[in-house]
Enzyme design. Structure first.
Site, PDB file in Angstrom:
ATOM      1  N   HIS A 177     -15.191  23.332 -41.776  1.00 13.93           N
ATOM      2  CA  HIS A 177     -15.554  23.883 -43.098  1.00 13.93           C
ATOM      3  C   HIS A 177     -16.682  23.039 -43.693  1.00 13.93           C
ATOM      4  CE1 HIS A 177     -15.432  26.006 -46.744  1.00 13.93           C
ATOM      5  NE2 HIS A 177     -14.132  26.089 -46.951  1.00 13.93           N
ATOM      6  N   HIS A 180     -19.009  25.806 -49.337  1.00 16.17           N
ATOM      7  CA  HIS A 180     -18.274  25.958 -50.605  1.00 16.17           C
ATOM      8  C   HIS A 180     -18.081  24.695 -51.427  1.00 16.17           C
ATOM      9  CE1 HIS A 180     -16.296  29.830 -48.842  1.00 16.17           C
ATOM     10  NE2 HIS A 180     -17.574  29.964 -49.120  1.00 16.17           N
ATOM     11  N   TYR A 182     -17.144  21.696 -50.568  1.00 18.67           N
ATOM     12  CA  TYR A 182     -16.113  20.738 -50.188  1.00 18.67           C
ATOM     13  C   TYR A 182     -16.778  19.511 -49.562  1.00 18.67           C
ATOM     14  CZ  TYR A 182     -13.022  24.398 -51.692  1.00 18.67           C
ATOM     15  OH  TYR A 182     -12.400  25.329 -52.477  1.00 18.67           O
TER      16      TYR A 182
HETATM   17  C1  LIG Z   1      -8.364  34.639 -52.050  1.00 19.16           C
HETATM   18  C2  LIG Z   1      -9.532  34.013 -51.366  1.00 19.16           C
HETATM   19  C3  LIG Z   1      -9.340  32.828 -50.658  1.00 19.16           C
HETATM   20  C4  LIG Z   1     -10.416  32.246 -49.957  1.00 19.16           C
HETATM   21  N1  LIG Z   1     -10.195  31.120 -49.203  1.00 19.16           N
HETATM   22  C5  LIG Z   1     -11.187  30.617 -48.428  1.00 19.16           C
HETATM   23  C6  LIG Z   1     -10.941  29.543 -47.529  1.00 19.16           C
HETATM   24  O1  LIG Z   1      -9.825  29.037 -47.401  1.00 19.16           O
HETATM   25  N2  LIG Z   1     -11.988  29.100 -46.797  1.00 19.16           N
HETATM   26  C7  LIG Z   1     -13.239  29.640 -46.884  1.00 19.16           C
HETATM   27  O2  LIG Z   1     -14.157  29.197 -46.201  1.00 19.16           O
HETATM   28  N3  LIG Z   1     -13.481  30.682 -47.710  1.00 19.16           N
HETATM   29  C8  LIG Z   1     -12.477  31.181 -48.459  1.00 19.16           C
HETATM   30  N4  LIG Z   1     -12.731  32.265 -49.271  1.00 19.16           N
HETATM   31  C9  LIG Z   1     -14.019  32.954 -49.166  1.00 19.16           C
HETATM   32  C10 LIG Z   1     -13.901  34.085 -48.143  1.00 19.16           C
HETATM   33  O3  LIG Z   1     -13.630  33.565 -46.839  1.00 19.16           O
HETATM   34  C11 LIG Z   1     -15.192  34.900 -48.064  1.00 19.16           C
HETATM   35  O4  LIG Z   1     -16.228  34.016 -47.745  1.00 19.16           O
HETATM   36  C12 LIG Z   1     -15.512  35.615 -49.369  1.00 19.16           C
HETATM   37  O5  LIG Z   1     -14.369  36.325 -49.835  1.00 19.16           O
HETATM   38  C13 LIG Z   1     -16.679  36.595 -49.185  1.00 19.16           C
HETATM   39  O6  LIG Z   1     -16.382  37.586 -48.220  1.00 19.16           O
HETATM   40  P1  LIG Z   1     -15.966  39.082 -48.657  1.00 19.16           P
HETATM   41  O7  LIG Z   1     -17.076  39.562 -49.549  1.00 19.16           O
HETATM   42  O8  LIG Z   1     -15.849  39.858 -47.390  1.00 19.16           O
HETATM   43  O9  LIG Z   1     -14.667  38.964 -49.410  1.00 19.16           O
HETATM   44  C14 LIG Z   1     -11.696  32.837 -50.002  1.00 19.16           C
HETATM   45  C15 LIG Z   1     -11.876  34.015 -50.747  1.00 19.16           C
HETATM   46  C16 LIG Z   1     -10.824  34.600 -51.411  1.00 19.16           C
HETATM   47  C17 LIG Z   1     -11.041  35.883 -52.172  1.00 19.16           C
END
Ligand SMILES: Cc1cc2nc3c(=O)[nH]c(=O)nc-3n(C[C@H](O)[C@H](O)[C@H](O)COP(=O)(O)O)c2cc1C
Length: 369
Positions: A177, A180, A182
């Site tokens: 990772h 974001h 981190y």
């Molecule tokens: C509930 C939730 C939890 C997420 N947890 C993570 C995570 O643990 N690790 C990560 O890299 N991104 C996390 N994300 C980001 C998603 O992996 C993804 O990048 C983001 O939702 C955009 O994609 P989408 O438009 O298809 O939803 C999270 C997003 C949501 C909505």
């Protein structure tokens, strides 16, 4: 339904054989049991989503003092490894493939989540303008402690041990990772990293810790089972970089040299012109499997595959309420909406109780043929 159906064609990503290009994004859902141990509920949830080309399981703690959410899973104790083994067994039994996202929050956490431990980072700058949820309430982020150079080998060691544990637990791959805001991103982006040692200043220096971690994961798994997530333009966790294009190019070149299994480029919104530029840069500098994420639906995913700007599309929110997302795309069925009130609540509600389409005789399937 799109004419081309490239999403349903197989893809080789390093040693991974994906039957389709619809990848499940890592999604924190806070359903772990006590001591951050994944249980049967998590196994059921991922097994329900086994038809994804690849599941990238949620951000998972590499250390006991590295929690940033309530009830997220870890991969640093024998009990967690045993719990994850049940998850990978369930996914494999259902015909799927699953990678684990290994993670350290750095400054994006709070002492109340970590038995009083102060968060650490590349600098002592706190996250501003956002707050963190704990069991005791929601708080501003505290100032982190700036890590000494002498401590960084220990951070790499946490990730290496996490990769070893992930392997013991039966994961097909790991994803580092690096996104974001981190810890690894806190070193990478210069909006936070203000160091003047060998881990600060130039891009090469800022990316050093991330690549030490990637190399440790490669030593454990082999490059063909390691992925990396990067989000150069995502502002979450108070992040910014002065030159996201150069950053993307440097990271892409380094990943290309290492021949890793896949590069996950996470966009704030894939359609934004600045994000499209990053995708082109990544495509040019990195010749391996490029997966893109951030706001795609089926049609825009097909378009990206057809245009050659991605080899696979990673879907996040659509997988929450649609365990059979691949089948819904294939059949042109409507997608179920996400209930955002149950994203992080305990138990099966809003987690494992989203139904798949009925397998036989349903209207959706009739429409598809
Ligand atoms: C509930 C939730 C939890 C997420 N947890 C993570 C995570 O643990 N690790 C990560 O890299 N991104 C996390 N994300 C980001 C998603 O992996 C993804 O990048 C983001 O939702 C955009 O994609 P989408 O438009 O298809 O939803 C999270 C997003 C949501 C909505």
């Amino acid at each position: 339904m799109s004419k081309q159906n490239l999403l349903f064609t197989p893809l080789k990503a390093g040693a991974l054989e994906l039957p389709n290009r619809v990848v499940m994004s890592p999604l924190t859902r806070s359903r772990a049991e006590a001591e951050h141990v994944p249980g049967e509920l998590i196994a059921q949830y991922y097994a329900q989503r086994a038809s994804a080309g690849l599941i990238i399981a949620e951000a998972t703690m590499t250390a006991g003092d590295a929690s940033a959410f309530i009830a997220e899973p870890g991969i640093y104790s024998p009990e967690q490894v045993a719990g994850w083994k049940k998850v990978t067994d369930a996914v494999h039994a259902a015909g799927g493939r699953i990678a684990l996202q290994i993670w350290h929050p750095g400054r994006a956490t709070h002492p109340l989540l970590n038995a009083g431990a102060q968060p650490v980072s590349s600098s002592d700058r706190p996250i501003r303008g956002e707050q963190i949820r704990t069991l005791q309430g929601t708080y501003d982020y505290p100032a982190p402690r700036r890590l000494e150079v002498s401590e960084l080998a220990g951070i790499v060691e946490l990730f290496r041990a996490a990769a070893e544990n992930a392997k013991d637990a039966g994961f097909d791959a790991v994803q580092v990772h690096g996104a974001h805001g981190y810890l690894l991103d806190q070193f990478l982006r210069d909006g936070v990293n203000d160091r003047d040692d060998q881990y600060g200043g130039s891009l090469e220096n800022r990316a050093r810790l991330m690549f030490e971690v990637v190399d440790a994961a490669i030593q454990v798994y082999g490059a063909d089972r390691v992925g990396l997530r990067l989000s150069p333009l995502v502002p979450f966790n108070d992040m910014v970089d002065s030159d996201p294009r150069a950053l993307t190019e440097y990271v892409a070149e380094q990943l290309d040299r290492r021949r890793i299994a896949f590069f996950d480029l996470r966009h704030a919104n894939h359609a934004a012109p600045a994000e499209e530029v990053l995708a082109r840069i990544a495509r040019r500098a990195y010749t391996g499997v490029l997966m893109r994420n951030g706001g795609f639906d089926q049609a825009t995913g097909e378009d990206a595959l057809a245009a050659g700007t991605a080899d696979a599309i990673i879907y996040g929110k659509p997988f929450i309420a649609n365990p059979d997302l691949v089948e819904r795309f294939r059949s042109g069925a409507e997608l179920a909406p996400v209930d955002f009130s149950t994203l992080y609540t305990p138990g099966p509600k809003g987690y494992t109780d989203y139904p798949a389409l009925e397998s036989a005789g349903g209207n959706h399937l009739a429409l598809a043929v």
